[in-house]
Write an enzyme that holds these catalytic residues in place. Structure first.
Site: not given
Length: 419
Positions: A59-60, A301
């Protein structure tokens, strides 16, 4: 909130049920009885299935908001029919402290989209040297412990980590790769890498690491989930380990089920992935292993990368592909190619993934969480950057025509997305 989903093709992968009918939702759960409802959704012509469960979605946040934000990726998740996702620990900083885990969970809850399950770091800073306080991280909400794509090179440390995890019953999720054999490789060590002049990663970089870890599993009895298997030999090793009765499971990236080293073409950096796309034989073995249950589930992924990092030469480009919105059509494509029943196809991204995650979602039965996706299995759409809600537009499937798209996504009985 009481909700009626009327006249859809109800598919429950956990039981194999596949029939036209109604689904009643009451107070965030599937209801086993008919009752007066506040809202009705007409699902005629649509499949009503459990929401997808993705065991690997980056999700950064925190730390890499220039690549994607929690808000953008949660929107992408529900637009793709994903209602639960596990977040690997390779954020910046890594998820090795309870405060970071708590912050991620609270921010995700405030957005009221998909359910987020953080996976804690196995070692401090993912450096592979000192173990994290797993019990404290578990109390903060971590469902498992992992090194993401960073291998533990010191097998003594890995042994101690598995012993610790086994003592408290924590699952450990590992990607099998020998760092020294992988080296600075960027592609599968095969004919294509040779032709393109790219440094290769041999298949045995995976199987040697897999063999070492399986020996440690035998010694400790730890529940280990192997992430992103990429080789035919790896599938055979997992098959043998399961027959032996070892407490292991594994997943495959959905890209690796459909693509192989030949798709690198003329240095397409969208095909720069970790692990690399392998040979056609490996791809076919992964698809077959997913069908017979040796490979437990498929994952997106999801790894959004900013455009600047993908427009570099292949060997310098950042690895990863966006996948949250492609998981549904790509698993349907795999199931159609294998001629599998829809319930069995969807099981690999719902009930089977729920079993590994240890949650009650992924099924349509009385009392289960009302996390559902309504999708049109016949809807064709072209994958284009503008069609993706994720901030990351990096995918090898740009330009592909795919079938199947989510129309409505429901989490805990609430409609969180509609096309």
């Amino acid at each position: 909130m009481k909700l009626l989903i009327k006249g859809g093709r109800v598919v429950d992968p956990a039981s194999g049920k596949d029939e036209v009918g109604d689904v009643f939702i009451s107070d965030g759960k599937i209801s086993g009885k008919k009752e007066k409802t506040d809202q009705t959704i007409d699902a005629k012509g649509l499949v009503v299935a459990p929401g997808l469960i993705d065991l690997s979605a980056r999700l950064r946040e925190p730390g890499q908001e220039y690549k994607a934000t929690l808000a953008s990726e949660m929107d992408a998740a529900v637009a793709g029919g994903v209602t639960s996702l596990a977040c690997p620990p390779d954020t910046h900083p890594p998820l090795d402290e309870p405060g970071l885990v708590d912050m991620l969970r609270r921010r995700a809850k405030a957005l009221a989209r998909a359910r987020v399950y953080p996976v804690g770091a196995l070692t401090v800073k993912l450096a592979g040297e000192r173990l994290t306080e797993m019990s404290v991280l578990a109390e903060a909400g971590c469902v498992a412990f992992s090194q993401a794509n960073v291998p533990v090179t010191d097998t003594q440390v890995l042994w101690r980590a598995l012993q610790y995890a086994a003592t408290f019953g924590y699952p450990v999720w590992l990607r099998a790769e020998d760092r020294w054999l992988a080296g600075d490789g960027v592609a599968h060590d095969g004919e294509m890498a040779t032709r393109l002049g790219l440094s290769g990663i041999p298949a045995f970089a995976e199987t040697i690491a897999l063999g070492s870890t399986l020996q440690l599993v035998r010694a400790t009895g730890t529940r280990v989930h192997f992430c992103r298997l990429s080789t035919a030999a790896g599938v055979e090793m997992i098959r043998a380990a399961k027959k032996e009765g070892l407490p292991v499971s594994c997943d495959v990236g959905i890209h690796h089920v459909h693509l192989c080293e030949l798709d690198l073409g003329y240095y397409d950096s969208n095909c720069r992935l970790e692990p690399p796309l392998r040979s056609q034989r490996d791809r076919d073995a992964l698809a077959a292993g997913l069908a017979d249950g040796t490979v437990d589930c498929a994952v997106s992924d999801h790894t959004p990368v900013d455009e600047d990092q993908k427009q570099l030469p292949f060997a310098e480009a950042e690895p990863g592909a966006t996948g949250l919105e492609l998981l549904l059509p790509l698993i349907l494509k795999w199931g159609a190619e294998r001629k599998l029943p829809l319930a069995k196809t969807l099981a690999r991204v719902t009930s089977d993934a729920a079993r590994i995650l240890g949650v009650r979602s992924g099924r349509i039965e009385a009392g289960a969480p009302a996390d559902l996706v309504l999708f049109d299995p016949q809807q064709s759409w072209r994958v284009a950057p503008a069609a993706l809600r994720s901030q990351g537009k990096n995918t090898p499937f740009i330009g592909y025509e795919l079938q199947g798209r989510a129309r409505t996504t429901i989490v805990a009985g609430n409609v969180v997305w509609q096309a």
